[in-house]
Scaffold this active site. Structure first.
Site, PDB file in Angstrom:
ATOM      1  N   ARG A  29       0.825  -1.215   0.000  1.00 46.37           N
ATOM      2  CA  ARG A  29       0.000   0.000   0.000  1.00 46.37           C
ATOM      3  C   ARG A  29       0.857   1.262   0.000  1.00 46.37           C
ATOM      4  O   ARG A  29       0.971   1.953  -0.990  1.00 46.37           O
ATOM      5  CB  ARG A  29      -0.946  -0.027   1.218  1.00 46.37           C
ATOM      6  CG  ARG A  29      -2.118   0.971   1.112  1.00 46.37           C
ATOM      7  CD  ARG A  29      -1.780   2.403   1.415  1.00 46.37           C
ATOM      8  NE  ARG A  29      -1.341   2.613   2.806  1.00 46.37           N
ATOM      9  CZ  ARG A  29      -0.987   3.794   3.281  1.00 46.37           C
ATOM     10  NH1 ARG A  29      -0.984   4.872   2.506  1.00 46.37           N
ATOM     11  NH2 ARG A  29      -0.568   3.906   4.528  1.00 46.37           N
ATOM     12  N   ASP A  30       1.493   1.545   1.120  1.00 45.29           N
ATOM     13  CA  ASP A  30       2.272   2.778   1.232  1.00 45.29           C
ATOM     14  C   ASP A  30       3.464   2.764   0.288  1.00 45.29           C
ATOM     15  O   ASP A  30       3.922   3.820  -0.152  1.00 45.29           O
ATOM     16  CB  ASP A  30       2.751   2.948   2.679  1.00 45.29           C
ATOM     17  CG  ASP A  30       3.210   4.363   2.971  1.00 45.29           C
ATOM     18  OD1 ASP A  30       2.613   5.299   2.424  1.00 45.29           O
ATOM     19  OD2 ASP A  30       4.165   4.526   3.741  1.00 45.29           O
ATOM     20  N   HIS A  85      10.288   7.191   7.266  1.00 46.27           N
ATOM     21  CA  HIS A  85      10.836   7.288   5.913  1.00 46.27           C
ATOM     22  C   HIS A  85      12.324   7.622   6.034  1.00 46.27           C
ATOM     23  O   HIS A  85      12.771   8.160   7.046  1.00 46.27           O
ATOM     24  CB  HIS A  85      10.082   8.343   5.111  1.00 46.27           C
ATOM     25  CG  HIS A  85       8.702   7.906   4.724  1.00 46.27           C
ATOM     26  ND1 HIS A  85       8.220   7.973   3.438  1.00 46.27           N
ATOM     27  CD2 HIS A  85       7.694   7.366   5.460  1.00 46.27           C
ATOM     28  CE1 HIS A  85       6.983   7.504   3.391  1.00 46.27           C
ATOM     29  NE2 HIS A  85       6.646   7.134   4.615  1.00 46.27           N
ATOM     30  N   CYS A 114       5.269   9.540  -0.252  1.00 49.10           N
ATOM     31  CA  CYS A 114       3.945  10.070   0.096  1.00 49.10           C
ATOM     32  C   CYS A 114       3.495  10.999  -1.021  1.00 49.10           C
ATOM     33  O   CYS A 114       4.189  11.974  -1.341  1.00 49.10           O
ATOM     34  CB  CYS A 114       3.990  10.840   1.417  1.00 49.10           C
ATOM     35  SG  CYS A 114       2.393  11.582   1.857  1.00 49.10           S
ATOM     36  N   ASN A 138      10.027   4.394   2.289  1.00 54.01           N
ATOM     37  CA  ASN A 138      10.055   3.909   3.662  1.00 54.01           C
ATOM     38  C   ASN A 138      11.388   3.219   3.941  1.00 54.01           C
ATOM     39  O   ASN A 138      12.117   2.841   3.031  1.00 54.01           O
ATOM     40  CB  ASN A 138       8.940   2.884   3.858  1.00 54.01           C
ATOM     41  CG  ASN A 138       7.568   3.498   3.766  1.00 54.01           C
ATOM     42  OD1 ASN A 138       7.080   4.099   4.711  1.00 54.01           O
ATOM     43  ND2 ASN A 138       6.914   3.346   2.619  1.00 54.01           N
TER      44      ASN A 138
END
Length: 360
Positions: free
Chosen positions: A54-55, A267, A298, A307
């Site tokens: 996801r991220d 991050h 992001c 990340n």
């Protein structure tokens, strides 16, 4: 007198040497792999929340085919990741990479149920747990929550910001308004017995307002707990935090939220993520978010890099004598797979060392 003084120095030096022998890996009296290095105050187990699907993927320039996302998530589960953040039930208008959330989650649910049933059958006679992976999804509103439940998500996540400027840029409302918006989701989740995770973004700095005070982080965290979140993930969204800063933030947040309910999400923009995780663990945190291959960023925070890489976190924790339940070999395979799909090199230092035959 001189001889006595010299002898005292020798005895003192010997005591120091014996102490270091217990701390340094490979030294006399120390066990291999740094297990004697682990402080008694460290947790014996750290839960890794794998956020790559996801991220990680939401901010990559290349859209990943649905089938490859499903294969990627399966590989992460097979590596032993206890929690995988699979997708996000947001508007495809705002996050095109997550447009296939329903299909991804439904596919993973069907596969996971069959896998878990098989695992339970084979381990029941031994009295073993299934070790099943939990799948979490981001749900910014009640409609997204309802879709996520229908698709079979184990856990949902909502989010708030510690920065007023970021909140207004990200979801076009104030911090307090954003918390109130999630009340319907939290209430519906409680009624169905579905755990809710709360993200707090920009805990160490904001791309729009700059500094963020720790008291603001604590206030938002407490509000999310009061809303019904069982776990709060503190995110350094733009990756500018340092260990000393993280310690101060956690000291403030722990006055409002029990440390057992806290996670960290760093991050690596300024190369401080691993050091920040180490500092957080020393403060009692035992849940860490990370992304295999260092994927992500992001979409609402210009300049935020990926990340922290799961492979690198795993390597550090192993050296500290902390268990994760994740198989490094299989994790490396998952990272290699998704990086090949994206057509880009891994950002994980451990994965790079492994690929160049410098075994970590």
């Amino acid at each position: 007198l001189v001889r006595c003084s010299k002898m005292q120095h020798i005895v003192t030096a010997a005591k120091r040497a014996r102490t270091l022998g217990h701390l340094l890996p490979g030294a006399s009296g120390a066990t291999g792999n740094c297990h004697r290095f682990a402080s008694s105050s460290y947790p014996r187990f750290v839960k890794i929340v794998e956020v790559g699907p996801r991220d990680g993927l939401q901010n990559e320039s290349k859209l990943v085919p649905t089938i490859d996302k499903v294969v990627f998530i399966k590989k992460l589960a097979e590596a032993g990741c206890p929690t995988v953040e699979a997708t996000s039930f947001v508007s495809s208008k705002w996050v095109p990479a997550m447009a296939d959330a329903q299909t991804v989650m439904e596919s993973i649910r069907a596969w996971a149920d069959a896998r878990n049933e098989s695992a339970q059958d084979s381990t029941a006679s031994l009295g073993l747990g299934s070790g099943e992976t939990k799948f979490s999804v981001l749900t910014p509103n009640l409609r997204g929550f309802e879709r996520a439940v229908k698709a079979g998500a184990d856990e949902v996540a909502i989010f708030g910001s510690a920065s007023e400027a970021f909140s207004k840029k990200n979801i076009n409302c104030s911090i307090d308004e954003s918390i109130e918006r999630f009340r319907d989701v939290a209430d519906a989740a409680r009624d169905l017995g579905i755990p809710v995770r709360g993200y707090v973004s920009c805990v160490a700095g904001c791309p729009y307002q700059g500094d963020v005070h720790p008291s603001d982080v604590a206030r938002v965290s407490e509000n999310l707990i009061n809303l019904g979140c069982r776990e709060i993930s503190l995110g350094d969204t733009i990756g500018v935090g340092t260990p000393g800063q993280i310690v101060k933030i956690l000291a403030e947040v722990k006055t409002a939220v029990d440390v057992d309910s806290l996670a960290v999400h760093f991050h690596d923009t300024c190369g401080q993520a691993l050091a920040n995780i180490y500092a957080a663990i020393e403060e009692g945190v035992s849940v860490v978010d990370s992304s295999v291959g260092g994927l992500g960023g992001c979409p609402y925070a210009t300049g935020a890099s990926g990340n922290v890489a799961t492979e690198d976190v795993l390597y550090m924790l192993k050296g500290m004598g902390i268990r994760t339940g994740i198989d490094m070999g299989r994790l490396l395979e998952a990272g290699s797979f998704i990086c090949n799909v994206l057509g880009q090199p891994t950002r994980s230092k451990v994965a790079m060392a492994h690929a160049s035959k410098h075994q970590c």
